[in-house]
Design a protein around this motif. Structure first.
Motif, short mmCIF file in Angstrom:
data_model
loop_
_atom_site.label_atom_id
_atom_site.label_comp_id
_atom_site.label_asym_id
_atom_site.label_seq_id
_atom_site.Cartn_x
_atom_site.Cartn_y
_atom_site.Cartn_z
N PRO A 10 -3.76 2.84 32.36
CA PRO A 10 -2.89 1.50 32.94
C PRO A 10 -4.37 0.67 33.22
N ALA A 11 -4.93 1.55 33.92
CA ALA A 11 -5.89 0.72 34.04
C ALA A 11 -7.29 -0.22 33.16
N VAL A 12 -7.17 0.80 32.59
CA VAL A 12 -8.63 0.69 30.77
C VAL A 12 -7.21 -0.52 30.16
N SER A 13 -5.37 -0.58 30.30
CA SER A 13 -5.07 -1.65 30.01
C SER A 13 -5.13 -2.96 30.07
N LYS A 14 -5.43 -2.74 31.55
CA LYS A 14 -5.66 -3.66 32.15
C LYS A 14 -6.47 -4.59 31.73
N ALA A 15 -7.62 -3.54 32.00
CA ALA A 15 -9.24 -3.97 31.55
C ALA A 15 -9.25 -5.09 30.20
N GLU A 16 -8.53 -3.98 29.05
CA GLU A 16 -8.46 -4.94 27.80
C GLU A 16 -7.46 -6.53 27.93
N ASP A 17 -6.60 -6.13 28.39
CA ASP A 17 -5.76 -7.77 29.02
C ASP A 17 -7.22 -8.52 29.62
N ALA A 18 -8.18 -7.87 30.80
CA ALA A 18 -8.42 -8.58 30.91
C ALA A 18 -9.66 -10.05 30.53
N GLN A 19 -9.71 -8.97 29.45
CA GLN A 19 -10.89 -8.87 28.41
C GLN A 19 -10.68 -10.29 27.20
N ALA A 21 -7.82 -11.78 27.43
CA ALA A 21 -8.24 -13.86 28.46
C ALA A 21 -9.23 -13.81 28.55
N ALA A 22 -10.39 -14.01 28.62
CA ALA A 22 -11.97 -14.07 29.10
C ALA A 22 -12.59 -14.20 27.91
N GLY A 23 -11.90 -13.96 26.74
CA GLY A 23 -12.41 -14.13 24.92
C GLY A 23 -12.02 -15.60 25.13
N ALA A 24 -10.23 -15.76 25.27
CA ALA A 24 -9.76 -16.74 25.00
C ALA A 24 -10.16 -18.10 25.55
N MET A 25 -11.35 -17.89 27.01
CA MET A 25 -11.30 -18.87 27.36
C MET A 25 -12.92 -19.44 27.12
N VAL A 26 -13.71 -18.76 26.70
CA VAL A 26 -15.25 -18.72 25.96
C VAL A 26 -14.88 -20.13 25.21
N ALA A 73 -13.84 -11.87 36.12
CA ALA A 73 -12.38 -10.93 36.20
C ALA A 73 -12.33 -9.94 35.65
N ALA A 74 -12.34 -9.93 34.26
CA ALA A 74 -12.76 -8.58 33.16
C ALA A 74 -14.44 -7.85 33.59
N GLU A 75 -14.64 -7.96 33.30
CA GLU A 75 -15.89 -6.86 34.33
C GLU A 75 -15.09 -6.42 35.57
N ASN A 76 -14.89 -6.89 36.58
CA ASN A 76 -14.90 -6.68 37.36
C ASN A 76 -13.49 -5.64 37.72
N THR A 77 -13.13 -5.53 36.69
CA THR A 77 -11.59 -4.86 36.42
C THR A 77 -12.28 -3.36 35.26
N GLU A 78 -12.83 -4.05 34.08
CA GLU A 78 -13.32 -2.72 33.15
C GLU A 78 -14.03 -1.64 34.74
#
Length: 109
Positions: A10-19, A21-26, A73-78
């Protein structure tokens, strides 16, 4: 729960979700500047609608902060998901050695 220890999936899945979202914000800052310019051009000089430049200048740094925070956030979650999984694996190895072996697998996810 069928196993002992941490299920990192689940944590890996959330990290992928955060990545994702971060990609969409670039590029958000640049997109904001472009959108403000297009809006000002679309409205035109007449009948005198203005304020686009001032609004853009006042808010462009916030767009840059959104980009930065989403990447952070993506880096911290991962990092957290990897840390939790690694710590649990190390603890399982230590526990296994301290008991002289156990009859079942640790972290069987």
């Amino acid at each position: 729960m069928s196993g002992v220890g941490v299920n990192g999936n689940p944590a890996v899945s959330k990290a992928e979700d955060a990545q994702g979202a971060a990609g969409a914000m670039v590029g958000l800052r640049g997109d904001f500047v472009k959108a403000m310019g297009l809006a000002e051009t679309a409205v035109g000089k007449e009948p005198g609608v203005g304020g686009y430049e001032e609004y853009m200048v006042r808010n462009v740094n916030y767009m840059a902060k959104v980009e930065e925070h989403s990447i952070s956030a993506a880096e911290n979650t991962e990092g957290a998901s990897k840390s939790i999984t690694n710590e649990d694996a190390e603890a399982a190895e230590t526990y296994d050695r301290s008991t002289g072996g156990i009859s079942r697998n640790i972290n069987v996810y």
